[in-house]
Write a protein that holds these residues in place. Sequence first.
Motif, PDB file in Angstrom:
ATOM      1  N   SER A   1      57.662 -35.170  23.858  1.00  0.00           N
ATOM      2  CA  SER A   1      57.357 -34.759  25.336  1.00  0.00           C
ATOM      3  C   SER A   1      56.149 -35.522  25.735  1.00  0.00           C
ATOM      4  O   SER A   1      55.997 -36.053  26.880  1.00  0.00           O
TER       5      SER A   1
ATOM      6  N   ILE B   1      54.401 -29.098  36.642  1.00  0.00           N
ATOM      7  CA  ILE B   1      54.639 -28.946  35.402  1.00  0.00           C
ATOM      8  C   ILE B   1      55.367 -27.309  35.572  1.00  0.00           C
ATOM      9  O   ILE B   1      54.467 -26.720  35.905  1.00  0.00           O
TER      10      ILE B   1
ATOM     11  N   VAL C   1      56.197 -37.982  28.793  1.00  0.00           N
ATOM     12  CA  VAL C   1      55.299 -37.620  30.175  1.00  0.00           C
ATOM     13  C   VAL C   1      54.308 -38.587  30.242  1.00  0.00           C
ATOM     14  O   VAL C   1      53.898 -38.905  31.448  1.00  0.00           O
TER      15      VAL C   1
ATOM     16  N   VAL D   1      59.189 -31.346  34.013  1.00  0.00           N
ATOM     17  CA  VAL D   1      57.863 -32.003  34.332  1.00  0.00           C
ATOM     18  C   VAL D   1      58.323 -33.062  35.378  1.00  0.00           C
ATOM     19  O   VAL D   1      59.201 -33.831  35.393  1.00  0.00           O
TER      20      VAL D   1
ATOM     21  N   TRP E   1      56.707 -27.760  24.913  1.00  0.00           N
ATOM     22  CA  TRP E   1      55.212 -27.974  24.328  1.00  0.00           C
ATOM     23  C   TRP E   1      55.004 -26.698  23.577  1.00  0.00           C
ATOM     24  O   TRP E   1      55.490 -25.599  23.621  1.00  0.00           O
TER      25      TRP E   1
ATOM     26  N   ALA F   1      51.766 -34.122  39.974  1.00  0.00           N
ATOM     27  CA  ALA F   1      52.944 -33.744  39.046  1.00  0.00           C
ATOM     28  C   ALA F   1      52.861 -32.071  39.150  1.00  0.00           C
ATOM     29  O   ALA F   1      51.799 -31.528  39.413  1.00  0.00           O
TER      30      ALA F   1
ATOM     31  N   ALA G   1      50.355 -27.090  36.859  1.00  0.00           N
ATOM     32  CA  ALA G   1      51.279 -26.196  35.880  1.00  0.00           C
ATOM     33  C   ALA G   1      51.341 -24.937  36.058  1.00  0.00           C
ATOM     34  O   ALA G   1      50.261 -24.218  35.973  1.00  0.00           O
TER      35      ALA G   1
ATOM     36  N   VAL H   1      49.665 -29.910  28.456  1.00  0.00           N
ATOM     37  CA  VAL H   1      50.669 -30.879  29.152  1.00  0.00           C
ATOM     38  C   VAL H   1      49.983 -31.505  30.351  1.00  0.00           C
ATOM     39  O   VAL H   1      50.170 -32.813  30.326  1.00  0.00           O
TER      40      VAL H   1
ATOM     41  N   GLU I   1      57.186 -24.246  33.511  1.00  0.00           N
ATOM     42  CA  GLU I   1      57.655 -23.641  32.310  1.00  0.00           C
ATOM     43  C   GLU I   1      58.594 -22.646  32.734  1.00  0.00           C
ATOM     44  O   GLU I   1      58.160 -21.795  33.510  1.00  0.00           O
TER      45      GLU I   1
END
Length: 507
Positions: free
Chosen positions: A251, A299, A255, A351, A274, A297, A365, A286, A301
């Motif tokens: 990953s 991210i 990424v 992502v 992750w 970005a 994130a 991350v 989860e």
Amino acid sequence: MTRTPLSALAPELTALFRAAGFTAGGVAGHLGPSYTEAMHRGEPAAVRYATSDGSTLSRLIRVFILRDPVPATELADLVGATLATRLLDAGAAVADLNGTVQMVLDIRPHVIVGDNRWVFSDADAAMTEHVPGPEHVLGVGAASLSLLQSTPVTPVGSVLDLGTGSGVQALGQVGVAESVTATDVHPRALDLAEATFAGAGTQVELLEGPWFEPVAGRRFDRIVANPPFVVGLPEVGHVYRDSGLNLDGASELVVSQAPEHLAEGGTAHLLAAWVHTHTQSWAARVASWLPDRGVAAWIIERDVADPAHYVGTWLRDESLDPRSPGADARTGSWLAHFAEHGVTGIGFGFVAIREIGDQPSDIMAEAMPQAFTDPLGPEIEEYFLRTAWLRERNAQELADATFLTRPGLARENIAVADLDAGVGFTPATLRLTRTEGPRWSHEVDEHLAAIVAGLHPQGLSLAETAGLYAMANGLDEEELVRAAVPAIVDLVRHGLMLPAELAQVVA
């Protein structure tokens, strides 16, 4: 020049399937809801019971989904003698000395981005009892479907499908992209992907090699990747899921290197996993994979598993009984490796990356544990629009802007039992919640809720609305505006409020 004879027969086979109604919808309609669910659960006996009427569609289900052995004459009767012979010659089916044939490939109907498609892959263990080997090429799994749902399908120039496998992600882009390039380190995967694309009547550039090496120096408008992201020891047990890199190294590689291959304004849409440790937050881990400049970005989860659950899940994925001696040994070494590296959990999610030129990177994130069924792809595209708008404005410009309350936004007044009084309810919290998309929900106070209620795209600015509310309620206007701006930023970031300038763009 094709890589495999499967590609030459695929158009004729899928045309036959389409004419016979051997599509995802046709199979579901033929089986009915309960037996369709049995098929998805991997219960072949129930599906076999539901296909005992001898109809053409029932026989196709038995041969190509259940992979039941049948006399060679029956396969010839079903698909024609010539095509039956070509399936045998191409290795899609095998025959024994008694003239019995069985499909060894999975050629299964799916709906991919609204179109009927057939994906060529190796046979999984859902319908026939066997352990997939190290060279197994996966078909359409849960992870593939998740990434399809989270990838935009708006028109785009060039697309790269990194680690295409049987071609599922590229198949989702062929109708919207001017050109599609698909790569894989596994030659057999490229063979089956080529057959998948041939059956769909589309041309895709196929390149063999690891990671981004086959496209060194090239840039794309959209990148999609469902890499071998399983978190574990640095070894390859199954090429479709194990990278040979330690822990979440696969990953990290994808990424961190994806931004180098994005064209101006291009986006990447990646599945990733992750580790969680005591010494570093997953979000910081991350985010550290991305450059300090040049990208926005998001991210996300979606789930976290404890080490024991994670290991058990992936052992079952390869059809190992967790009670077997082999699984026992694998479990011990896998968990010991996690313990050695301080792994307390394994996160999984998406992502999304956008190229933004020579600007400081804007990285968010966050966990998205709430349930929702709407596709995430449109939300990700809108997220990048919303955050780009936010990046271009300072606090004063945000205060002077006008906003639109998102259609369908709900105000939730939550009350709980009044334990002190012993009767009735007492207010507990106030929430603003989206009723579509990812269903984001924000707790707010009465002041912010009232200001939000007063905002209108053709009305007063945020500062003017907050000022009127402050005057009516005896509050400090400057202090209220200062507090309202970051709160509105959070609501815009999650799409509960929209800048008036974007209302038409995202409608």
